[in-house]
Design a protein around this motif. Structure first.
Motif, PDB file in Angstrom:
ATOM      1  N   LYS A 161       6.052   9.845   1.149  1.00 34.01           N
ATOM      2  CA  LYS A 161       6.953   9.174   0.222  1.00 34.01           C
ATOM      3  C   LYS A 161       6.541   7.712   0.129  1.00 34.01           C
ATOM      4  CE  LYS A 161      10.915  12.117   1.357  1.00 34.01           C
ATOM      5  NZ  LYS A 161      12.284  12.141   1.931  1.00 34.01           N
ATOM      6  N   ILE A 162       6.784   7.105  -1.018  1.00 35.28           N
ATOM      7  CA  ILE A 162       6.322   5.737  -1.218  1.00 35.28           C
ATOM      8  C   ILE A 162       6.927   4.776  -0.205  1.00 35.28           C
ATOM      9  CG2 ILE A 162       8.084   5.101  -2.944  1.00 35.28           C
ATOM     10  CD1 ILE A 162       5.766   3.617  -4.429  1.00 35.28           C
ATOM     11  N   GLU A 163       8.191   5.017   0.189  1.00 39.56           N
ATOM     12  CA  GLU A 163       8.837   4.116   1.148  1.00 39.56           C
ATOM     13  C   GLU A 163       8.286   4.280   2.562  1.00 39.56           C
ATOM     14  OE1 GLU A 163      11.758   7.614   0.474  1.00 39.56           O
ATOM     15  OE2 GLU A 163      10.363   6.390  -0.710  1.00 39.56           O
ATOM     16  N   ASP A 164       7.521   5.361   2.786  1.00 45.25           N
ATOM     17  CA  ASP A 164       6.955   5.598   4.116  1.00 45.25           C
ATOM     18  C   ASP A 164       5.524   5.084   4.256  1.00 45.25           C
ATOM     19  OD1 ASP A 164       9.278   6.852   4.964  1.00 45.25           O
ATOM     20  OD2 ASP A 164       8.592   8.843   4.330  1.00 45.25           O
ATOM     21  N   LEU A 165       4.967   4.541   3.183  1.00 44.71           N
ATOM     22  CA  LEU A 165       3.610   4.005   3.251  1.00 44.71           C
ATOM     23  C   LEU A 165       3.570   2.759   4.137  1.00 44.71           C
ATOM     24  CD1 LEU A 165       2.534   4.247  -0.502  1.00 44.71           C
ATOM     25  CD2 LEU A 165       2.082   5.887   1.324  1.00 44.71           C
ATOM     26  N   THR A 166       2.447   2.538   4.792  1.00 48.08           N
ATOM     27  CA  THR A 166       2.270   1.364   5.647  1.00 48.08           C
ATOM     28  C   THR A 166       1.297   0.389   4.999  1.00 48.08           C
ATOM     29  OG1 THR A 166       2.691   2.592   7.689  1.00 48.08           O
ATOM     30  CG2 THR A 166       1.458   0.538   7.891  1.00 48.08           C
ATOM     31  N   PRO A 186       8.222  -1.318  -2.677  1.00 50.98           N
ATOM     32  CA  PRO A 186       9.086  -0.248  -2.170  1.00 50.98           C
ATOM     33  C   PRO A 186       8.748   0.213  -0.755  1.00 50.98           C
ATOM     34  CG  PRO A 186       7.611   0.594  -3.879  1.00 50.98           C
ATOM     35  CD  PRO A 186       7.461  -0.889  -3.870  1.00 50.98           C
ATOM     36  N   CYS A 187       7.591  -0.183  -0.236  1.00 52.41           N
ATOM     37  CA  CYS A 187       7.214   0.161   1.146  1.00 52.41           C
ATOM     38  C   CYS A 187       7.213  -1.122   1.982  1.00 52.41           C
ATOM     39  CB  CYS A 187       5.848   0.837   1.191  1.00 52.41           C
ATOM     40  SG  CYS A 187       4.578   0.043   0.187  1.00 52.41           S
ATOM     41  N   GLN A 188       7.859  -1.065   3.134  1.00 47.71           N
ATOM     42  CA  GLN A 188       8.020  -2.265   3.950  1.00 47.71           C
ATOM     43  C   GLN A 188       7.425  -2.154   5.352  1.00 47.71           C
ATOM     44  OE1 GLN A 188       9.385  -5.489   3.097  1.00 47.71           O
ATOM     45  NE2 GLN A 188       8.745  -4.501   1.183  1.00 47.71           N
ATOM     46  N   ASN A 189       6.859  -0.989   5.696  1.00 46.73           N
ATOM     47  CA  ASN A 189       6.162  -0.875   6.979  1.00 46.73           C
ATOM     48  C   ASN A 189       4.901  -1.722   6.919  1.00 46.73           C
ATOM     49  OD1 ASN A 189       8.031   1.134   7.736  1.00 46.73           O
ATOM     50  ND2 ASN A 189       6.785   2.706   6.736  1.00 46.73           N
ATOM     51  N   GLN A 190       4.648  -2.535   7.940  1.00 50.29           N
ATOM     52  CA  GLN A 190       3.478  -3.406   7.932  1.00 50.29           C
ATOM     53  C   GLN A 190       2.715  -3.338   9.243  1.00 50.29           C
ATOM     54  OE1 GLN A 190       4.188  -7.450   6.723  1.00 50.29           O
ATOM     55  NE2 GLN A 190       5.059  -6.871   4.753  1.00 50.29           N
ATOM     56  N   LYS A 191       1.383  -3.502   9.123  1.00 45.63           N
ATOM     57  CA  LYS A 191       0.507  -3.566  10.289  1.00 45.63           C
ATOM     58  C   LYS A 191      -0.460  -4.721  10.059  1.00 45.63           C
ATOM     59  CE  LYS A 191      -1.140   0.138  12.229  1.00 45.63           C
ATOM     60  NZ  LYS A 191      -1.920   1.325  12.666  1.00 45.63           N
ATOM     61  N   SER A 192      -0.590  -5.629  11.028  1.00 40.97           N
ATOM     62  CA  SER A 192      -1.467  -6.792  10.890  1.00 40.97           C
ATOM     63  C   SER A 192      -2.860  -6.491  11.426  1.00 40.97           C
ATOM     64  CB  SER A 192      -0.880  -7.992  11.639  1.00 40.97           C
ATOM     65  OG  SER A 192       0.323  -8.404  11.048  1.00 40.97           O
ATOM     66  N   VAL A 196     -11.219  -7.453   6.172  1.00 37.46           N
ATOM     67  CA  VAL A 196     -10.998  -6.482   5.090  1.00 37.46           C
ATOM     68  C   VAL A 196     -11.623  -5.134   5.463  1.00 37.46           C
ATOM     69  CG1 VAL A 196     -11.423  -5.923   2.657  1.00 37.46           C
ATOM     70  CG2 VAL A 196     -10.914  -8.280   3.328  1.00 37.46           C
ATOM     71  N   GLY A 197     -12.804  -5.185   6.060  1.00 36.47           N
ATOM     72  CA  GLY A 197     -13.442  -3.939   6.487  1.00 36.47           C
ATOM     73  C   GLY A 197     -12.590  -3.169   7.470  1.00 36.47           C
ATOM     74  N   CYS A 198     -11.951  -3.877   8.401  1.00 37.11           N
ATOM     75  CA  CYS A 198     -11.071  -3.224   9.377  1.00 37.11           C
ATOM     76  C   CYS A 198      -9.800  -2.700   8.707  1.00 37.11           C
ATOM     77  CB  CYS A 198     -10.712  -4.194  10.503  1.00 37.11           C
ATOM     78  SG  CYS A 198     -12.103  -4.631  11.565  1.00 37.11           S
ATOM     79  N   LYS A 199      -9.315  -3.417   7.712  1.00 33.57           N
ATOM     80  CA  LYS A 199      -8.134  -2.950   6.974  1.00 33.57           C
ATOM     81  C   LYS A 199      -8.426  -1.631   6.266  1.00 33.57           C
ATOM     82  CE  LYS A 199      -6.006  -7.455   5.863  1.00 33.57           C
ATOM     83  NZ  LYS A 199      -6.905  -8.417   6.540  1.00 33.57           N
ATOM     84  N   ILE A 200      -9.554  -1.586   5.567  1.00 35.61           N
ATOM     85  CA  ILE A 200      -9.913  -0.360   4.840  1.00 35.61           C
ATOM     86  C   ILE A 200     -10.228   0.765   5.816  1.00 35.61           C
ATOM     87  CG2 ILE A 200     -11.549   0.666   3.215  1.00 35.61           C
ATOM     88  CD1 ILE A 200      -9.430  -1.341   2.046  1.00 35.61           C
ATOM     89  N   ALA A 201     -10.823   0.436   6.949  1.00 38.98           N
ATOM     90  CA  ALA A 201     -11.058   1.452   7.988  1.00 38.98           C
ATOM     91  C   ALA A 201      -9.729   2.064   8.430  1.00 38.98           C
ATOM     92  CB  ALA A 201     -11.787   0.841   9.180  1.00 38.98           C
ATOM     93  N   ALA A 202      -8.700   1.230   8.564  1.00 36.18           N
ATOM     94  CA  ALA A 202      -7.380   1.735   8.959  1.00 36.18           C
ATOM     95  C   ALA A 202      -6.828   2.704   7.918  1.00 36.18           C
ATOM     96  CB  ALA A 202      -6.409   0.572   9.164  1.00 36.18           C
ATOM     97  N   GLN A 207      -4.300   5.385   9.383  1.00 34.02           N
ATOM     98  CA  GLN A 207      -3.433   4.543  10.200  1.00 34.02           C
ATOM     99  C   GLN A 207      -2.652   3.555   9.345  1.00 34.02           C
ATOM    100  OE1 GLN A 207      -6.324   2.779  12.784  1.00 34.02           O
ATOM    101  NE2 GLN A 207      -6.742   4.693  13.869  1.00 34.02           N
ATOM    102  N   ALA A 208      -2.997   3.459   8.062  1.00 34.01           N
ATOM    103  CA  ALA A 208      -2.310   2.621   7.083  1.00 34.01           C
ATOM    104  C   ALA A 208      -2.588   3.218   5.707  1.00 34.01           C
ATOM    105  CB  ALA A 208      -2.792   1.177   7.166  1.00 34.01           C
ATOM    106  N   ASP A 209      -1.934   2.656   4.686  1.00 30.18           N
ATOM    107  CA  ASP A 209      -2.038   3.291   3.368  1.00 30.18           C
ATOM    108  C   ASP A 209      -2.307   2.328   2.214  1.00 30.18           C
ATOM    109  OD1 ASP A 209      -0.983   6.029   4.320  1.00 30.18           O
ATOM    110  OD2 ASP A 209       0.652   4.674   4.878  1.00 30.18           O
ATOM    111  N   VAL A 210      -1.940   1.057   2.375  1.00 29.19           N
ATOM    112  CA  VAL A 210      -1.992   0.107   1.260  1.00 29.19           C
ATOM    113  C   VAL A 210      -2.481  -1.248   1.752  1.00 29.19           C
ATOM    114  CG1 VAL A 210      -0.696  -1.019  -0.608  1.00 29.19           C
ATOM    115  CG2 VAL A 210      -0.011   1.254   0.175  1.00 29.19           C
ATOM    116  N   TYR A 211      -3.325  -1.901   0.935  1.00 27.30           N
ATOM    117  CA  TYR A 211      -3.742  -3.278   1.194  1.00 27.30           C
ATOM    118  C   TYR A 211      -3.703  -4.040  -0.127  1.00 27.30           C
ATOM    119  CZ  TYR A 211      -6.990  -7.213   1.609  1.00 27.30           C
ATOM    120  OH  TYR A 211      -7.574  -8.462   1.539  1.00 27.30           O
ATOM    121  N   ILE A 212      -3.179  -5.272  -0.088  1.00 27.99           N
ATOM    122  CA  ILE A 212      -3.095  -6.109  -1.282  1.00 27.99           C
ATOM    123  C   ILE A 212      -3.789  -7.435  -1.030  1.00 27.99           C
ATOM    124  CG2 ILE A 212      -1.524  -7.472  -2.727  1.00 27.99           C
ATOM    125  CD1 ILE A 212       0.402  -5.145  -2.685  1.00 27.99           C
ATOM    126  N   SER A 213      -4.617  -7.838  -1.985  1.00 25.46           N
ATOM    127  CA  SER A 213      -5.253  -9.155  -1.970  1.00 25.46           C
ATOM    128  C   SER A 213      -4.787  -9.918  -3.196  1.00 25.46           C
ATOM    129  CB  SER A 213      -6.778  -9.010  -1.997  1.00 25.46           C
ATOM    130  OG  SER A 213      -7.390 -10.264  -2.241  1.00 25.46           O
TER     131      SER A 213
END
Length: 285
Positions: A161-166, A186-192, A196-202, A207-213
């Protein structure tokens, strides 16, 4: 020119040894260790950045020559930019993505090696030295991760579900506009995570679903994005501008301006729309 599989084998060898070089600096096992941190455009540069850049460029040029390919590395771009004339085949290289994390020893640093044809990546290697992982992809060939146990294909997450995305977010490079945007998705789960390479690897490791630049006074550069993008899209994800248009590289402008959204693809269009809406609200507030 060699075929893409032969070129990939060369790039993988280069990525493996580049990882070894960075680890030797990171763990301070080299003789006369000194990172000699300097700043270029407010961003740190170390001797490790320069050493790995030199190794990657020399290795690729020795194996592949300069006849068919042009080479752009973050650490040598100013020297090369005057000679650029939008060639058909370009290597776009970030020898150390996440230099701040490298210095602060968070482990979230990576090596990006991308081969771009015209304006789009066709081959990518992203090495994450501290995880001892090598991610690679070719256009239409899928994404794989190489570890000491072997190579396995990767696929992004689905059926969430969209609200479950990290959301995977930066420890640095944050500003009021980006914070407002992130707070209104709509999704508020966050992981620091750093690089960028490590973010996309996640994301490709589910282990994560969305990244915004979101660019401000400056923007991410081609070498920050090109290799991670292909790793993500070949694993089933999407990486676009907020308006849905594809990213382009080797255009004469190395900056990736505007809003960029990477995701597992499941709610990509809706997330782009919500991001545009939040930006509009912030601007008019």
């Amino acid at each position: 020119m060699k075929d893409l599989e032969e070129i990939l084998a060369i790039a993988l060898d280069v990525g493996r040894e580049a990882s070894n070089i960075l680890r030797s600096y990171y763990h301070e096992t080299i003789e006369d260790f000194n990172l000699k941190v300097q700043y270029k455009d407010n961003e740190p540069v170390t001797v490790a950045d320069v050493a790995v850049s030199q190794y990657i460029l020399e290795s690729l040029q020795t194996a592949l020559g300069n006849e068919d390919f042009t080479y752009i590395s973050e650490e040598t771009y100013q020297l090369q930019s005057a000679q650029m004339c939008a060639p058909s085949w370009v290597w776009i290289i970030d020898p150390l993505d996440g230099t701040r994390d490298f210095i602060e020893k968070t482990g979230d640093y990576a090596i990006h090696i991308a081969l771009v044809k015209e304006t789009r990546p066709v081959l990518a290697v992203v090495a994450v030295p501290e995880a001892e992982k090598l991610y690679y992809a070719t256009k239409g060939g899928g994404t794989f991760v190489e570890t000491s146990a072997g190579c396995v294909p990767l696929q992004v997450s689905s059926d969430k579900k969209i609200e479950d995305l990290t959301l995977v977010v930066s420890r640095s490079h944050r500003n009021e506009r980006l914070n407002y945007l992130l707070q209104h998705l709509p999704c508020q789960n966050q992981k620091s995570i750093g690089s960028v390479g490590c973010k996309i690897a996640a994301i490709v490791e589910q282990q994560a679903d969305v990244y915004i630049s979101l660019s401000g006074k400056s923007a991410p550069k081609d070498w920050d994005i090109a290799a991670p993008e292909l790793i993500l899209t070949e694993a089933g994800g999407q990486f676009t501008h907020f308006d849905g248009t594809p990213l382009q590289y080797n255009t004469g402008d190395i900056n990736q301006w505007g809003g960029l959204l990477a995701s597992n693809g499941q709610h990509h269009q809706l997330l782009c729309s919500e991001a545009q809406k939040a930006l509009s609200e912030f601007t008019s507030a």
